[in-house]
Design a protein around this motif. Structure first.
Motif, PDB file in Angstrom:
ATOM      1  N   ILE A  48       0.869  -1.182   0.000  1.00 56.55           N
ATOM      2  CA  ILE A  48       0.000   0.000   0.000  1.00 56.55           C
ATOM      3  C   ILE A  48       0.898   1.221   0.000  1.00 56.55           C
ATOM      4  O   ILE A  48       1.886   1.272   0.733  1.00 56.55           O
ATOM      5  N   ASN A  49       0.544   2.204  -0.797  1.00 58.09           N
ATOM      6  CA  ASN A  49       1.305   3.438  -0.844  1.00 58.09           C
ATOM      7  C   ASN A  49       0.437   4.550  -0.255  1.00 58.09           C
ATOM      8  O   ASN A  49      -0.636   4.840  -0.780  1.00 58.09           O
ATOM      9  N   LEU A  50       0.893   5.141   0.840  1.00 58.98           N
ATOM     10  CA  LEU A  50       0.205   6.292   1.422  1.00 58.98           C
ATOM     11  C   LEU A  50       0.883   7.528   0.872  1.00 58.98           C
ATOM     12  O   LEU A  50       2.025   7.822   1.207  1.00 58.98           O
ATOM     13  N   THR A  51       0.190   8.223   0.003  1.00 64.42           N
ATOM     14  CA  THR A  51       0.805   9.324  -0.728  1.00 64.42           C
ATOM     15  C   THR A  51       1.010  10.571   0.116  1.00 64.42           C
ATOM     16  O   THR A  51       1.836  11.397  -0.212  1.00 64.42           O
ATOM     17  N   SER A  52       0.273  10.704   1.188  1.00 68.12           N
ATOM     18  CA  SER A  52       0.495  11.868   2.046  1.00 68.12           C
ATOM     19  C   SER A  52       0.823  11.383   3.445  1.00 68.12           C
ATOM     20  O   SER A  52       0.632  10.228   3.789  1.00 68.12           O
ATOM     21  N   GLY A  53       1.330  12.286   4.220  1.00 75.09           N
ATOM     22  CA  GLY A  53       1.740  11.926   5.572  1.00 75.09           C
ATOM     23  C   GLY A  53       3.249  11.813   5.632  1.00 75.09           C
ATOM     24  O   GLY A  53       3.928  11.787   4.611  1.00 75.09           O
ATOM     25  N   GLY A  54       3.743  11.754   6.836  1.00 76.71           N
ATOM     26  CA  GLY A  54       5.179  11.677   7.024  1.00 76.71           C
ATOM     27  C   GLY A  54       5.586  10.335   7.600  1.00 76.71           C
ATOM     28  O   GLY A  54       4.845   9.726   8.367  1.00 76.71           O
ATOM     29  N   SER A  55       6.766   9.893   7.226  1.00 80.51           N
ATOM     30  CA  SER A  55       7.233   8.592   7.694  1.00 80.51           C
ATOM     31  C   SER A  55       7.515   8.597   9.193  1.00 80.51           C
ATOM     32  O   SER A  55       7.310   7.583   9.868  1.00 80.51           O
ATOM     33  N   ASN A  56       7.957   9.730   9.744  1.00 83.63           N
ATOM     34  CA  ASN A  56       8.200   9.795  11.197  1.00 83.63           C
ATOM     35  C   ASN A  56       6.900   9.611  11.971  1.00 83.63           C
ATOM     36  O   ASN A  56       6.857   8.878  12.966  1.00 83.63           O
TER      37      ASN A  56
END
Length: 138
Positions: A48-56
């Motif tokens: 799944i690719n979450l296009t928004s948001g930050g990895s931290n």
């Protein structure tokens, strides 16, 4: 045996970072993950690719998913609150969810102290649109 020794069945990509995870904890606690897996045309979806948001922020939320004691602090509260809303870790999905824990932190630690409130507002600048959406700025 560590968590990394157990094979994952789902990879979630958040920007350029990949997280090898397990579907069950995600589906049981995250409305967004549940929806994305249900809407997938391939029933054996493994990425799944979450296009928004930050990895931290996502990494902190993942720790919460897996039952790691995530200490909510003035420094990470905004990330956790925004991540909880984005991945839909709400009480209609899971009773002791991340969104409720961040709300309690706001009421008990942030709001009663003007210095803490200002610190949180400053941290909202990096995630301004999401911070406004989750009512942190107001």
């Amino acid at each position: 045996m560590t968590i990394s020794d157990v094979l994952s069945d789902l990879t979630i990509e958040v920007r350029s970072t990949s997280f090898a995870l397990h579907k069950f904890p995600l589906v049981s606690q995250s409305g967004r993950t549940r929806k994305l897996l249900l809407e997938a045309k391939d029933t054996n979806v493994s990425r799944i690719n979450l296009t928004s948001g930050g990895s931290n922020a996502f990494e902190l939320a993942v720790k919460f998913y897996y039952g790691v004691n995530v200490e909510i602090t003035i420094s990470n509260m905004v990330l956790l609150k925004c991540a909880a809303r984005f991945i839909e870790m709400t009480e209609d999905i899971f009773e002791k969810n991340l969104e409720i824990r961040t709300e309690v932190f706001l009421k008990d630690v942030v709001f009663p102290n003007i210095s803490n409130s200002i610190s949180v507002l400053h941290r909202c600048e990096i995630l301004l649109s999401v911070s406004e959406e989750v009512n942190l700025v107001s």
